[in-house]
Design a protein around this motif. Structure first.
Motif, short mmCIF file in Angstrom:
data_model
loop_
_atom_site.label_atom_id
_atom_site.label_comp_id
_atom_site.label_asym_id
_atom_site.label_seq_id
_atom_site.Cartn_x
_atom_site.Cartn_y
_atom_site.Cartn_z
N UNK A 45 0.89 -1.53 -0.17
CA UNK A 45 -0.16 0.16 -0.19
C UNK A 45 0.88 1.35 0.13
N UNK A 46 0.17 2.53 -0.21
CA UNK A 46 1.15 3.51 -0.45
C UNK A 46 0.26 4.83 0.15
N UNK A 47 -0.43 4.75 0.46
CA UNK A 47 -1.52 5.11 1.28
C UNK A 47 -1.67 5.18 2.83
N UNK A 48 -1.58 6.10 3.57
CA UNK A 48 -2.23 5.92 5.43
C UNK A 48 -3.63 5.61 4.87
N UNK A 49 -4.30 4.78 6.30
CA UNK A 49 -5.11 4.21 6.53
C UNK A 49 -5.68 3.18 5.90
N UNK A 50 -5.08 2.60 5.16
CA UNK A 50 -5.37 1.42 4.86
C UNK A 50 -5.33 -0.26 6.10
N UNK A 51 -5.81 -0.87 6.16
CA UNK A 51 -5.68 -1.66 7.27
C UNK A 51 -5.17 -3.42 6.25
N UNK A 52 -5.27 -4.13 7.11
CA UNK A 52 -5.14 -5.74 6.69
C UNK A 52 -6.42 -5.82 6.38
N UNK A 53 -7.79 -5.46 6.80
CA UNK A 53 -8.46 -6.15 6.26
C UNK A 53 -8.85 -5.22 4.84
N UNK A 54 -8.25 -4.37 4.39
CA UNK A 54 -8.71 -4.13 3.55
C UNK A 54 -7.72 -4.53 2.10
N UNK A 55 -6.60 -5.24 2.34
CA UNK A 55 -5.59 -6.17 1.43
C UNK A 55 -6.14 -7.76 1.86
N UNK A 56 -6.74 -8.23 3.23
CA UNK A 56 -6.98 -9.76 2.13
C UNK A 56 -6.63 -10.31 2.75
N UNK A 57 -5.41 -9.82 4.30
CA UNK A 57 -4.74 -10.18 4.78
C UNK A 57 -5.43 -10.58 6.09
#
Length: 150
Positions: free
Chosen positions: A75-87
């Motif tokens: 990710x390159x932006x703040x605010x993205x969580x693991x759940x957002x990425x499917x982790x």
């Protein structure tokens, strides 16, 4: 009257406890939400600044780069969580993210301390060049993000 005060005090304590308990369970951003640049500068603008102001900009840019660069494959932006990425949001991954945050924080504490002691001895022109370089790197992250979205 005393009963109202006691009731309000207990209510306030319980509400505060509930809010802080929710904050602990909230998903954590992979890139710190403090990893943002408020404003980019040009050479003319930087040349008009005092060395102390330049040092603060220099340190701010270092912090943002250290909080961002290790994660650009995710990710390159703040605010993205693991759940957002499917982790998976399990204890193992949470602990790994927490350890990384602690390591980054310790590294930045040491680095900022070093910068505050040593960088005042740097040449103003070198500080300006370094700030412009760091800002160019941060701008290229935006380009990277645009290429990644295609």
């Amino acid at each position: 009257m005393k009963g109202k005060i006691i009731f309000l005090s207990v209510f306030f304590l319980l509400t505060t406890g509930a809010v802080s308990a929710q904050a602990k369970n909230a998903p954590r951003s992979i890139i710190s939400t403090t990893a943002l640049i408020r404003k980019y500068h040009d050479q003319k603008e930087l040349s008009g600044m005092q060395k102390g102001e330049l040092l603060e900009l220099y340190i701010e840019r270092i912090k943002v780069l250290v909080k961002t660069l290790p994660y650009i494959a995710l990710v390159t932006k703040p605010g993205v969580t693991m759940a957002d990425l499917g982790i998976p949001d399990d204890n193992e991954h949470k602990k790994s993210l927490e350890n990384q945050a602690l390591g980054t924080s310790a590294f930045l504490d040491t680095t900022v301390d070093f910068q505050r002691k040593m960088m005042p001895y740097s040449d103003k022109a070198n500080l300006i060049a370094a700030i412009l370089f760091y800002e160019g790197t941060l701008k290229s992250l935006h380009e990277f993000n645009e290429l990644n979205e295609m």
